[in-house]
Design an enzyme around this catalytic site. Structure first.
Site, PDB file in Angstrom:
ATOM      1  N   ARG A  87     -46.450 -42.381 -31.748  1.00 49.04           N
ATOM      2  CA  ARG A  87     -46.719 -41.324 -30.759  1.00 49.04           C
ATOM      3  C   ARG A  87     -48.177 -40.902 -30.828  1.00 49.04           C
ATOM      4  O   ARG A  87     -48.723 -40.654 -31.892  1.00 49.04           O
ATOM      5  CB  ARG A  87     -45.827 -40.116 -31.030  1.00 49.04           C
ATOM      6  CG  ARG A  87     -46.180 -38.840 -30.261  1.00 49.04           C
ATOM      7  CD  ARG A  87     -45.847 -38.973 -28.777  1.00 49.04           C
ATOM      8  NE  ARG A  87     -46.388 -37.875 -28.005  1.00 49.04           N
ATOM      9  CZ  ARG A  87     -45.730 -36.760 -27.709  1.00 49.04           C
ATOM     10  NH1 ARG A  87     -44.518 -36.576 -28.141  1.00 49.04           N
ATOM     11  NH2 ARG A  87     -46.305 -35.828 -26.977  1.00 49.04           N
ATOM     12  N   ARG A  96     -45.420 -42.211 -23.300  1.00 43.73           N
ATOM     13  CA  ARG A  96     -45.294 -42.087 -24.750  1.00 43.73           C
ATOM     14  C   ARG A  96     -44.236 -43.024 -25.306  1.00 43.73           C
ATOM     15  O   ARG A  96     -43.266 -43.333 -24.634  1.00 43.73           O
ATOM     16  CB  ARG A  96     -44.983 -40.653 -25.149  1.00 43.73           C
ATOM     17  CG  ARG A  96     -43.703 -40.128 -24.540  1.00 43.73           C
ATOM     18  CD  ARG A  96     -43.635 -38.650 -24.547  1.00 43.73           C
ATOM     19  NE  ARG A  96     -44.612 -38.115 -23.631  1.00 43.73           N
ATOM     20  CZ  ARG A  96     -44.740 -36.834 -23.350  1.00 43.73           C
ATOM     21  NH1 ARG A  96     -43.982 -35.950 -23.927  1.00 43.73           N
ATOM     22  NH2 ARG A  96     -45.642 -36.409 -22.499  1.00 43.73           N
ATOM     23  N   ASP A  99     -40.927 -39.022 -27.792  1.00 40.85           N
ATOM     24  CA  ASP A  99     -41.116 -37.580 -27.688  1.00 40.85           C
ATOM     25  C   ASP A  99     -39.860 -36.911 -28.233  1.00 40.85           C
ATOM     26  O   ASP A  99     -38.754 -37.245 -27.805  1.00 40.85           O
ATOM     27  CB  ASP A  99     -41.343 -37.183 -26.221  1.00 40.85           C
ATOM     28  CG  ASP A  99     -41.648 -35.710 -26.052  1.00 40.85           C
ATOM     29  OD1 ASP A  99     -42.332 -35.137 -26.921  1.00 40.85           O
ATOM     30  OD2 ASP A  99     -41.215 -35.124 -25.039  1.00 40.85           O
ATOM     31  N   ASP A 101     -38.259 -33.090 -28.864  1.00 43.75           N
ATOM     32  CA  ASP A 101     -38.399 -31.662 -28.569  1.00 43.75           C
ATOM     33  C   ASP A 101     -37.225 -30.890 -29.139  1.00 43.75           C
ATOM     34  O   ASP A 101     -36.067 -31.292 -28.960  1.00 43.75           O
ATOM     35  CB  ASP A 101     -38.443 -31.404 -27.059  1.00 43.75           C
ATOM     36  CG  ASP A 101     -39.746 -31.832 -26.421  1.00 43.75           C
ATOM     37  OD1 ASP A 101     -40.801 -31.649 -27.052  1.00 43.75           O
ATOM     38  OD2 ASP A 101     -39.710 -32.344 -25.284  1.00 43.75           O
TER      39      ASP A 101
END
Length: 194
Positions: A87, A96, A99, A101
């Site tokens: 990343r 990317r 990711d 989150d």
């Protein structure tokens, strides 16, 4: 122990393999126990300028976990997993390899320079809501309501990928584990919301 929801996404490289390896890495973080995962979904890339069909499509999924880590500790551990998968962070909302989150951390509301939970845009992203609902049919986004209702109102523009769930988890996130149900008769046959 706190229930947390982590969203995974990738639009570069072997997206499916990356998501599976990342989910396994998240589940292996000390202080983390994965309790549910979704199938993958695919969607058009979302950029700062909106949806962009010229970009590689995203694969997204969700892992539901219990953790003893503090929110920032969890985020830091997720950043290590991202970095391990190549990343980079040159362009906000850019392409990317991976990711990760934090969507929710219990019912807590956190707003620091590095972490905001519940995720401020989760309620408007079918690529988060659809796999989350798949991982946990009883999921609730704190302050916004049941994920099923949010997704129904938003509309699901994702395509489900015909692959197994990210992790081998025959039970769903909202169901009590067998040990708890067997040892505590007050919880037997009941469902627990995250």
């Amino acid at each position: 122990m706190t229930r947390a929801v982590v969203a995974l996404g990738a639009n570069l490289g072997d997206r499916g393999s990356t998501l599976r390896a990342a989910a396994a890495a998240v589940a292996a973080i000390p202080g983390v126990t994965a309790v549910g995962s979704s199938h993958e979904v695919e969607s058009v890339a979302l950029t700062l300028d909106g949806l962009d069909t010229s970009k590689p499509r995203y694969r997204n999924a969700v892992v539901v976990l219990d953790t003893v880590l503090a929110p920032q500790e969890l985020l830091d551990a997720l950043h290590v997993v991202e970095d391990t998968h190549g990343r980079t962070r040159e362009v906000r909302w850019g392409d990317r390899t991976l990711d990760l989150d934090v969507i929710t951390y219990g019912d807590e509301r956190i707003d620091t320079e590095t972490l905001t939970v519940p995720h401020p845009r989760a309620h408007e992203r079918a690529f988060v809501l659809a796999p989350w609902l798949d991982a946990d049919p009883d999921a609730v986004l704190p302050g916004a309501g049941p994920v099923a209702d949010l997704l129904a109102a938003l509309g699901d523009d994702t395509d489900r990928v015909d692959e197994p769930r990210l992790l081998d988890d025959p039970t769903r996130a909202s169901r009590p584990d067998v040990t708890e149900a067997e040892t505590d008769p007050t919880t037997a046959g009941t469902e627990h919301a995250p």
